[in-house]
Design a protein around this motif. Structure first.
Motif, PDB file in Angstrom:
ATOM      1  N   ASP A   1      10.777  44.422  51.757  1.00 36.35           N
ATOM      2  CA  ASP A   1      12.087  44.934  52.103  1.00 36.35           C
ATOM      3  C   ASP A   1      12.009  45.434  53.552  1.00 36.35           C
ATOM      4  O   ASP A   1      10.924  45.717  54.052  1.00 36.35           O
TER       5      ASP A   1
ATOM      6  N   ASP B   1      14.717  47.858  55.586  1.00 31.87           N
ATOM      7  CA  ASP B   1      15.127  49.250  55.812  1.00 31.87           C
ATOM      8  C   ASP B   1      14.548  50.181  54.742  1.00 31.87           C
ATOM      9  O   ASP B   1      14.727  49.952  53.550  1.00 31.87           O
ATOM     10  N   GLY B   2      13.862  51.224  55.206  1.00 32.69           N
ATOM     11  CA  GLY B   2      13.245  52.171  54.275  1.00 32.69           C
ATOM     12  C   GLY B   2      11.852  51.762  53.845  1.00 32.69           C
ATOM     13  O   GLY B   2      11.172  52.506  53.145  1.00 32.69           O
ATOM     14  N   THR B   3      11.429  50.568  54.261  1.00 34.91           N
ATOM     15  CA  THR B   3      10.092  50.081  53.900  1.00 34.91           C
ATOM     16  C   THR B   3       9.273  49.794  55.160  1.00 34.91           C
ATOM     17  O   THR B   3       8.132  50.244  55.295  1.00 34.91           O
TER      18      THR B   3
ATOM     19  N   ASP C   1      11.897  49.921  48.587  1.00 36.68           N
ATOM     20  CA  ASP C   1      12.193  51.333  48.290  1.00 36.68           C
ATOM     21  C   ASP C   1      13.351  51.518  47.316  1.00 36.68           C
ATOM     22  O   ASP C   1      13.692  52.647  46.983  1.00 36.68           O
ATOM     23  N   LYS C   2      13.966  50.429  46.883  1.00 38.90           N
ATOM     24  CA  LYS C   2      15.144  50.572  46.011  1.00 38.90           C
ATOM     25  C   LYS C   2      14.960  49.825  44.696  1.00 38.90           C
ATOM     26  O   LYS C   2      14.177  48.873  44.605  1.00 38.90           O
TER      27      LYS C   2
ATOM     28  N   ASP D   1      15.148  46.093  44.814  1.00 39.69           N
ATOM     29  CA  ASP D   1      13.909  45.366  45.151  1.00 39.69           C
ATOM     30  C   ASP D   1      13.081  45.123  43.885  1.00 39.69           C
ATOM     31  O   ASP D   1      12.573  44.023  43.660  1.00 39.69           O
TER      32      ASP D   1
HETATM   33 MG   LIG Z   1      15.294  49.319  51.588  1.00 38.14          MG
END
Ligand SMILES: [Mg+2]
Ligand SMILES: [Zn+2]
Length: 189
Positions: A9, A11-13, A134-135, A138
């Protein structure tokens, strides 16, 4: 020859999830990301980003700008000796935005369209591959595709794990960040 892959992933990863990254200057790559991707590169596995970018449907940025953002990402990783084998993105949203992009598509995670495309393009062996994100979307994509999954606690990861009762399935690994997840997976074999 078939190869393993890390489906990452974005964004956020890989980089901070600042809302919608709409310009290359807003891209804040985590300090451990290049090392994590370098480890993937050295292992012989493919490093492939799979990312929902509904900011395009929402009109926050164009596909051209997304390409510039990804050029910046590749450039910054390259400076630290890391490279990506592919970047696959979904520009759509089922309900919001410009007509061209407002569709129920096959590629918005947790749908498997992008993952399937990557598997075909790179001759990837699903059984030896991992999704890291992160979600819950995913983790759900991974479960649907039969790929093992690691959840990172960066980005929305802490919120995701707090709502784990809502998941249809749990990730095999929960890690502080991308580097620790990759290290753990690679040392396990
Ligand atoms: Mg993400
Ligand atoms: Zn899509």
């Amino acid at each position: 020859m078939m190869t393993a892959a890390f489906f990452l992933d974005r964004d956020g990863t890989i980089n901070e999830d600042t809302g919608y990254v709409s310009h290359p200057d807003e891209l804040m790559i985590y300090p451990w990301t290049a090392e994590a991707i370098r480890l993937i590169n050295e292992s012989g596995a493919k490093a492939i980003i799979i990312t929902n970018q509904s900011g395009i449907a929402r009109g926050f940025y164009s596909e051209e700008t997304l390409v510039e953002i990804h050029d910046r990402l590749k450039e910054e990783l390259g400076r630290e000796g890391a490279f990506l084998d592919g970047i696959y993105y979904c520009p759509h949203h089922p309900r919001i935005g410009d007509r061209r992009y407002r569709i129920v598509c096959e590629c918005r995670k947790p749908a498997m369209g992008l993952l399937n495309q990557a598997v075909a393009d790179h001759k990837i062996e699903i059984d030896r591959s991992w999704v890291i994100g992160d979600k819950a979307s995913d983790i759900r994509m991974a479960a649907q595709a039969g790929v093992r999954a690691a959840l990172v606690l960066t980005g929305y990861g802490s919120e995701t794990i707090a709502r784990r009762d809502l998941w249809p399935c749990a990730p095999e690994i929960v890690s502080e960040n991308l580097l620790l997840a990759v290290r753990l997976i690679l040392t396990r074999g």
